[in-house]
Design an enzyme around this catalytic site. Structure first.
Site, PDB file in Angstrom:
ATOM      1  N   SER A  70       0.811  -1.227   0.000  1.00 33.78           N
ATOM      2  CA  SER A  70       0.000   0.000   0.000  1.00 33.78           C
ATOM      3  C   SER A  70       0.838   1.268   0.000  1.00 33.78           C
ATOM      4  O   SER A  70       1.653   1.478   0.893  1.00 33.78           O
ATOM      5  CB  SER A  70      -0.894   0.050   1.254  1.00 33.78           C
ATOM      6  OG  SER A  70      -1.777  -1.022   1.277  1.00 33.78           O
ATOM      7  N   HIS A 130      -3.165   0.899  -4.385  1.00 29.57           N
ATOM      8  CA  HIS A 130      -2.509  -0.195  -5.103  1.00 29.57           C
ATOM      9  C   HIS A 130      -2.689   0.022  -6.602  1.00 29.57           C
ATOM     10  O   HIS A 130      -3.809   0.150  -7.079  1.00 29.57           O
ATOM     11  CB  HIS A 130      -3.124  -1.535  -4.708  1.00 29.57           C
ATOM     12  CG  HIS A 130      -2.698  -2.023  -3.360  1.00 29.57           C
ATOM     13  ND1 HIS A 130      -1.712  -2.952  -3.191  1.00 29.57           N
ATOM     14  CD2 HIS A 130      -3.108  -1.693  -2.123  1.00 29.57           C
ATOM     15  CE1 HIS A 130      -1.531  -3.189  -1.905  1.00 29.57           C
ATOM     16  NE2 HIS A 130      -2.376  -2.433  -1.223  1.00 29.57           N
ATOM     17  N   HIS A 177      -5.707  -9.188  -1.712  1.00 24.69           N
ATOM     18  CA  HIS A 177      -5.764  -9.554  -0.288  1.00 24.69           C
ATOM     19  C   HIS A 177      -6.929 -10.492  -0.027  1.00 24.69           C
ATOM     20  O   HIS A 177      -7.949 -10.436  -0.708  1.00 24.69           O
ATOM     21  CB  HIS A 177      -5.966  -8.295   0.575  1.00 24.69           C
ATOM     22  CG  HIS A 177      -4.930  -7.242   0.403  1.00 24.69           C
ATOM     23  ND1 HIS A 177      -4.964  -6.332  -0.624  1.00 24.69           N
ATOM     24  CD2 HIS A 177      -3.818  -6.956   1.130  1.00 24.69           C
ATOM     25  CE1 HIS A 177      -3.914  -5.514  -0.530  1.00 24.69           C
ATOM     26  NE2 HIS A 177      -3.200  -5.873   0.525  1.00 24.69           N
ATOM     27  N   TYR A 210      -8.897 -10.147   2.438  1.00 23.39           N
ATOM     28  CA  TYR A 210     -10.046  -9.340   2.886  1.00 23.39           C
ATOM     29  C   TYR A 210     -10.865  -8.791   1.732  1.00 23.39           C
ATOM     30  O   TYR A 210     -11.997  -8.350   1.916  1.00 23.39           O
ATOM     31  CB  TYR A 210      -9.602  -8.209   3.827  1.00 23.39           C
ATOM     32  CG  TYR A 210      -8.754  -7.120   3.207  1.00 23.39           C
ATOM     33  CD1 TYR A 210      -9.288  -6.206   2.308  1.00 23.39           C
ATOM     34  CD2 TYR A 210      -7.409  -6.992   3.543  1.00 23.39           C
ATOM     35  CE1 TYR A 210      -8.511  -5.202   1.741  1.00 23.39           C
ATOM     36  CE2 TYR A 210      -6.627  -5.999   2.996  1.00 23.39           C
ATOM     37  CZ  TYR A 210      -7.183  -5.112   2.096  1.00 23.39           C
ATOM     38  OH  TYR A 210      -6.407  -4.133   1.534  1.00 23.39           O
ATOM     39  N   GLU A 211     -10.300  -8.806   0.536  1.00 25.91           N
ATOM     40  CA  GLU A 211     -11.071  -8.368  -0.627  1.00 25.91           C
ATOM     41  C   GLU A 211     -12.026  -9.456  -1.108  1.00 25.91           C
ATOM     42  O   GLU A 211     -12.817  -9.237  -2.021  1.00 25.91           O
ATOM     43  CB  GLU A 211     -10.122  -7.985  -1.766  1.00 25.91           C
ATOM     44  CG  GLU A 211      -9.262  -6.774  -1.452  1.00 25.91           C
ATOM     45  CD  GLU A 211      -8.212  -6.516  -2.524  1.00 25.91           C
ATOM     46  OE1 GLU A 211      -8.519  -5.788  -3.478  1.00 25.91           O
ATOM     47  OE2 GLU A 211      -7.085  -7.049  -2.410  1.00 25.91           O
ATOM     48  N   ALA A 231       2.616  -2.526   4.205  1.00 25.82           N
ATOM     49  CA  ALA A 231       2.321  -1.528   5.232  1.00 25.82           C
ATOM     50  C   ALA A 231       1.883  -2.301   6.464  1.00 25.82           C
ATOM     51  O   ALA A 231       1.175  -3.299   6.350  1.00 25.82           O
ATOM     52  CB  ALA A 231       1.197  -0.621   4.746  1.00 25.82           C
ATOM     53  N   MET A 268      -2.137  -7.266   6.949  1.00 26.63           N
ATOM     54  CA  MET A 268      -3.206  -8.101   6.377  1.00 26.63           C
ATOM     55  C   MET A 268      -2.773  -8.773   5.078  1.00 26.63           C
ATOM     56  O   MET A 268      -3.620  -9.123   4.249  1.00 26.63           O
ATOM     57  CB  MET A 268      -4.446  -7.237   6.113  1.00 26.63           C
ATOM     58  CG  MET A 268      -4.938  -6.457   7.322  1.00 26.63           C
ATOM     59  SD  MET A 268      -6.281  -5.348   6.860  1.00 26.63           S
ATOM     60  CE  MET A 268      -6.426  -4.357   8.355  1.00 26.63           C
ATOM     61  N   SER A 269      -1.470  -8.931   4.899  1.00 24.99           N
ATOM     62  CA  SER A 269      -1.011  -9.497   3.613  1.00 24.99           C
ATOM     63  C   SER A 269       0.219 -10.362   3.815  1.00 24.99           C
ATOM     64  O   SER A 269       0.474 -10.855   4.910  1.00 24.99           O
ATOM     65  CB  SER A 269      -0.673  -8.346   2.654  1.00 24.99           C
ATOM     66  OG  SER A 269       0.468  -7.630   3.108  1.00 24.99           O
ATOM     67  N   ASN A 278       1.661   3.148  10.834  1.00 28.73           N
ATOM     68  CA  ASN A 278       0.901   3.674  11.993  1.00 28.73           C
ATOM     69  C   ASN A 278       1.258   2.822  13.204  1.00 28.73           C
ATOM     70  O   ASN A 278       1.684   1.677  13.050  1.00 28.73           O
ATOM     71  CB  ASN A 278      -0.603   3.572  11.720  1.00 28.73           C
ATOM     72  CG  ASN A 278      -1.026   2.144  11.396  1.00 28.73           C
ATOM     73  OD1 ASN A 278      -0.868   1.695  10.249  1.00 28.73           O
ATOM     74  ND2 ASN A 278      -1.522   1.429  12.381  1.00 28.73           N
ATOM     75  N   HIS A 334      -7.099   4.535   7.024  1.00 26.21           N
ATOM     76  CA  HIS A 334      -6.346   4.090   5.839  1.00 26.21           C
ATOM     77  C   HIS A 334      -5.558   5.261   5.233  1.00 26.21           C
ATOM     78  O   HIS A 334      -4.477   5.061   4.679  1.00 26.21           O
ATOM     79  CB  HIS A 334      -7.310   3.479   4.816  1.00 26.21           C
ATOM     80  CG  HIS A 334      -6.624   2.817   3.662  1.00 26.21           C
ATOM     81  ND1 HIS A 334      -5.652   1.838   3.830  1.00 26.21           N
ATOM     82  CD2 HIS A 334      -6.738   2.998   2.322  1.00 26.21           C
ATOM     83  CE1 HIS A 334      -5.222   1.451   2.641  1.00 26.21           C
ATOM     84  NE2 HIS A 334      -5.846   2.140   1.715  1.00 26.21           N
TER      85      HIS A 334
HETATM   86  N1  HPA Z   1      -3.180  -3.296  11.313  1.00 30.68           N
HETATM   87  C1  HPA Z   1      -3.301  -4.160  10.275  1.00 30.68           C
HETATM   88  N2  HPA Z   1      -2.848  -3.900   9.058  1.00 30.68           N
HETATM   89  C2  HPA Z   1      -2.258  -2.717   8.852  1.00 30.68           C
HETATM   90  C3  HPA Z   1      -2.099  -1.768   9.862  1.00 30.68           C
HETATM   91  C4  HPA Z   1      -2.602  -2.075  11.163  1.00 30.68           C
HETATM   92  O1  HPA Z   1      -2.495  -1.296  12.131  1.00 30.68           O
HETATM   93  N3  HPA Z   1      -1.456  -0.696   9.332  1.00 30.68           N
HETATM   94  C5  HPA Z   1      -1.240  -1.004   8.019  1.00 30.68           C
HETATM   95  N4  HPA Z   1      -1.710  -2.225   7.733  1.00 30.68           N
END
Ligand code: HPA
Length: 269
Positions: A25, A56, A78, A80-81, A108, A206-207, A230, A242
């Site tokens: 990302s 992306h 992903h 989650y998609e 990320a 998440m990847s 973050n 996001h």
């Molecule tokens: N959690 C999960 N996935 C992420 C995060 C997070 O804080 N930041 C970027 N991808």
């Protein structure tokens, strides 16, 4: 299964990459560094899942970094998609079929370890798969890899040593850390982050994990780099957006490009 995609890519470029890079990302700038490059939108490649996540790009670039031939995936699918584990790892399978032997995955991630800071890079030393699936379930294709692949060196030790040396040379702080993979798309709760910290995770995302499992299955050497976009949930008195993830990705992009340019020629297949 990947034959058509392989033939299509090979028809678009005479170059035959030995190393692949996946950009997460907001990190999609590295592809612009390649010469003699061919950009192939994912949508043009037979069987390749599109990328729906904001930030992306969704294209495969094959080109050269000096004399090294590199395949760069800007954007990934992903779980989650709603994509299946097979779809999420399709790109890695296809790169394997065109001769790629080493993979560098970037992502990320949220920082769990309190010593990490937003905007920092982390060299992934190992992972914890909490996504509830594994891309290798189902019949095993013995021509690709073993039924029960070893994962004790999933993030190649040699590659990590090289990455650390390059980071020192470029004065880029790069601590090692364990990546915990969650399904998403909701961010974690503070209680989940405390749990992840207790079980030894340093960053969360998440990847990456399905792709790393498939790359190991095929006998590829793997390196993983997280960008701490973050601090994870509950650490700071603020919500996770996001937009913050993408913003930090943009801040770190140039450092990551500098690092990858120096690193890739030094990774031996
Ligand atoms: N959690 C999960 N996935 C992420 C995060 C997070 O804080 N930041 C970027 N991808």
């Amino acid at each position: 299964m990947t034959k058509e995609a392989q033939q299509y890519i090979e028809s678009r470029t005479p170059l035959r990459p030995s190393i692949g890079v996946v950009l997460g990302s907001g990190l999609g700038a590295f592809a612009d560094e390649l010469t003699e490059r061919t950009d192939i939108p994912y949508g043009d490649i037979p069987g390749w899942p599109g990328s729906t996540a904001v930030g992306h790009a969704g294209k495969l670039t094959v080109g050269k970094l000096g004399s090294l031939v590199v395949a760069v995936m800007a954007g990934r699918a992903h779980l989650y998609e709603g994509y299946s584990p097979a779809q999420v790892t399709y790109g890695v399978r296809v790169l394997g079929s065109i001769g790629v032997r080493s993979m560098v995955f970037t992502n990320a991630a949220g920082g769990i370890n309190l010593e990490l800071e937003r905007g920092g890079l982390v060299l992934i030393s190992d992972h914890i798969n909490l996504q509830g699936s594994n891309p290798l379930t189902g019949p095993n294709d013995d021509s690709l890899g073993p039924r029960f692949p070893d994962m004790s060196d999933a993030y190649c030790r040699e590659f990590r040593e090289t990455a650390k040396a390059v980071a020192v040379e470029l004065c880029i702080p790069m601590p090692e850390g364990v990546y915990a993979a969650m399904l998403g798309p909701s961010y974690e709760t503070p209680a989940e982050i405390r749990y992840l910290r207790a079980i030894g995770a340093d960053v969360v995302g998440m990847s990456t994990v399905p792709e790393v499992i498939v790359a190991n299955h095929m006998g590829m050497k793997v390196l993983g780099i997280s960008c701490v976009t973050n601090m994870a949930a509950g650490i700071l008195p603020q919500k996770i957006h996001h937009e913050e993830v993408l913003e930090t990705g943009a801040m770190v992009r140039d450092t990551l490009v500098r690092f990858l340019k120096a690193l890739l020629p030094r990774l031996e297949a």
